[in-house]
Design a protein around this motif. Structure first.
Motif, PDB file in Angstrom:
ATOM      1  N   VAL A   1       0.853  -1.190   0.000  1.00  0.00           N
ATOM      2  CA  VAL A   1       0.000   0.000   0.000  1.00  0.00           C
ATOM      3  C   VAL A   1       0.888   1.239   0.000  1.00  0.00           C
ATOM      4  N   CYS A   2       0.746   2.060  -1.036  1.00  0.00           N
ATOM      5  CA  CYS A   2       1.540   3.293  -1.136  1.00  0.00           C
ATOM      6  C   CYS A   2       0.782   4.473  -0.551  1.00  0.00           C
ATOM      7  N   LYS A   3      -0.550   4.450  -0.690  1.00  0.00           N
ATOM      8  CA  LYS A   3      -1.381   5.533  -0.170  1.00  0.00           C
ATOM      9  C   LYS A   3      -2.740   4.966   0.223  1.00  0.00           C
ATOM     10  N   GLN A   4      -3.228   5.385   1.374  1.00  0.00           N
ATOM     11  CA  GLN A   4      -4.535   4.916   1.825  1.00  0.00           C
ATOM     12  C   GLN A   4      -5.584   5.242   0.767  1.00  0.00           C
ATOM     13  N   SER A   5      -6.397   4.252   0.419  1.00  0.00           N
ATOM     14  CA  SER A   5      -7.389   4.459  -0.639  1.00  0.00           C
ATOM     15  C   SER A   5      -8.443   3.360  -0.621  1.00  0.00           C
ATOM     16  N   MET A   6      -9.470   3.584  -1.413  1.00  0.00           N
ATOM     17  CA  MET A   6     -10.553   2.609  -1.562  1.00  0.00           C
ATOM     18  C   MET A   6     -10.997   2.586  -3.012  1.00  0.00           C
ATOM     19  N   SER A   7     -11.556   1.447  -3.413  1.00  0.00           N
ATOM     20  CA  SER A   7     -12.198   1.348  -4.713  1.00  0.00           C
ATOM     21  C   SER A   7     -13.379   0.400  -4.579  1.00  0.00           C
ATOM     22  N   LEU A   8     -14.353   0.579  -5.457  1.00  0.00           N
ATOM     23  CA  LEU A   8     -15.618  -0.141  -5.339  1.00  0.00           C
ATOM     24  C   LEU A   8     -16.024  -0.721  -6.682  1.00  0.00           C
ATOM     25  N   LEU A   9     -16.494  -1.955  -6.640  1.00  0.00           N
ATOM     26  CA  LEU A   9     -17.053  -2.606  -7.827  1.00  0.00           C
ATOM     27  C   LEU A   9     -18.405  -3.175  -7.453  1.00  0.00           C
TER      28      LEU A   9
ATOM     29  N   SER B   1      -5.155   4.580  10.768  1.00  0.00           N
ATOM     30  CA  SER B   1      -5.532   5.821  10.077  1.00  0.00           C
ATOM     31  C   SER B   1      -6.744   5.681   9.159  1.00  0.00           C
ATOM     32  N   HIS B   2      -7.102   4.470   8.782  1.00  0.00           N
ATOM     33  CA  HIS B   2      -8.242   4.268   7.877  1.00  0.00           C
ATOM     34  C   HIS B   2      -9.564   4.115   8.624  1.00  0.00           C
ATOM     35  N   LEU B   3      -9.537   4.051   9.930  1.00  0.00           N
ATOM     36  CA  LEU B   3     -10.743   3.694  10.690  1.00  0.00           C
ATOM     37  C   LEU B   3     -11.869   4.705  10.538  1.00  0.00           C
TER      38      LEU B   3
END
Length: 143
Positions: A75-83, A109-111
Motif C-alpha cells: 500500500v503506497c497511499k490509503q485508498s478505496m475502490s468499489l465494484l 488511520s483508515h478507521l
C-alpha cells in the motif's frame, strides 16, 4: 462525508454486468488503485491469498465483501475502490455483488473513513440503491 470522497472518488467506482470469479472481481476493483500507484500488485495478491487462507471472513453483509490485506504491505497511499456487479459472484460459498477494496497504510488511520463508508452500507435505502448497480446512482450515494 468529505473525507469519504477523498478515499472513494468517482474514478474508483465501477459497475460491471458480469464477473466470473471473485478473484477477477478483486483484480478489477483494484485496477484504479494500481493505475494511480496507490497500491502494488503485491497488495492484490495478498487480498486473494487472505481469502484462500482464512475463508470468506471479508463478507460483512449480504452481497457485500470488504476486501483488504495486511496494512502497509503493498500500500503506497490509503485508498478505496468499489465494484458493483449485476450478477452474484461466489466468494468461498457466499454470493457477492459489492466488492470494496480498502488499502490501509497502517492499522489505525483508515478507521474514520471505514466508519463513514459503513454508515452508507448500513443505510438500507442506500444499500439497495448500490445493489441495483446503476453507476450514476452509486456515485451519487458516495458524493
Amino acid at each position: 462525508m468529505t473525507q469519504l470522497m477523498n478515499y472513494l472518488p468517482k474514478e474508483h467506482i465501477q459497475v460491471k454486468d458480469k464477473i466470473s470469479t471473485w478473484q477477477e472481481a478483486v483484480k478489477i476493483t483494484s485496477q484504479p488503485l494500481l493505475e494511480e500507484k496507490k497500491i502494488t500488485p503485491v497488495y492484490v495478491e495478498n487480498m486473494i491469498d487472505s481469502v484462500y487462507q482464512n475463508g470468506p471472513y471479508m463478507v460483512l453483509a449480504d452481497y457485500f465483501a470488504l476486501m483488504h490485506a495486511k496494512p502497509g504491505i503493498g500500500v503506497c497511499k490509503q485508498s478505496m475502490s468499489l465494484l458493483v456487479t449485476k450478477n452474484e459472484v461466489d466468494l468461498a460459498g457466499k454470493p457477492i455483488k459489492i466488492f470494496l477494496v480498502l488499502a490501509a497504510t497502517d492499522s489505525a488511520s483508515h478507521l474514520e473513513s471505514l466508519q463513514e463508508i459503513m454508515e452508507v452500507f448500513m443505510d438500507e435505502e442506500k444499500y439497495q440503491l448500490i445493489l441495483k448497480g446503476n453507476l450514476t446512482d452509486v456515485i451519487q450515494v458516495f458524493q
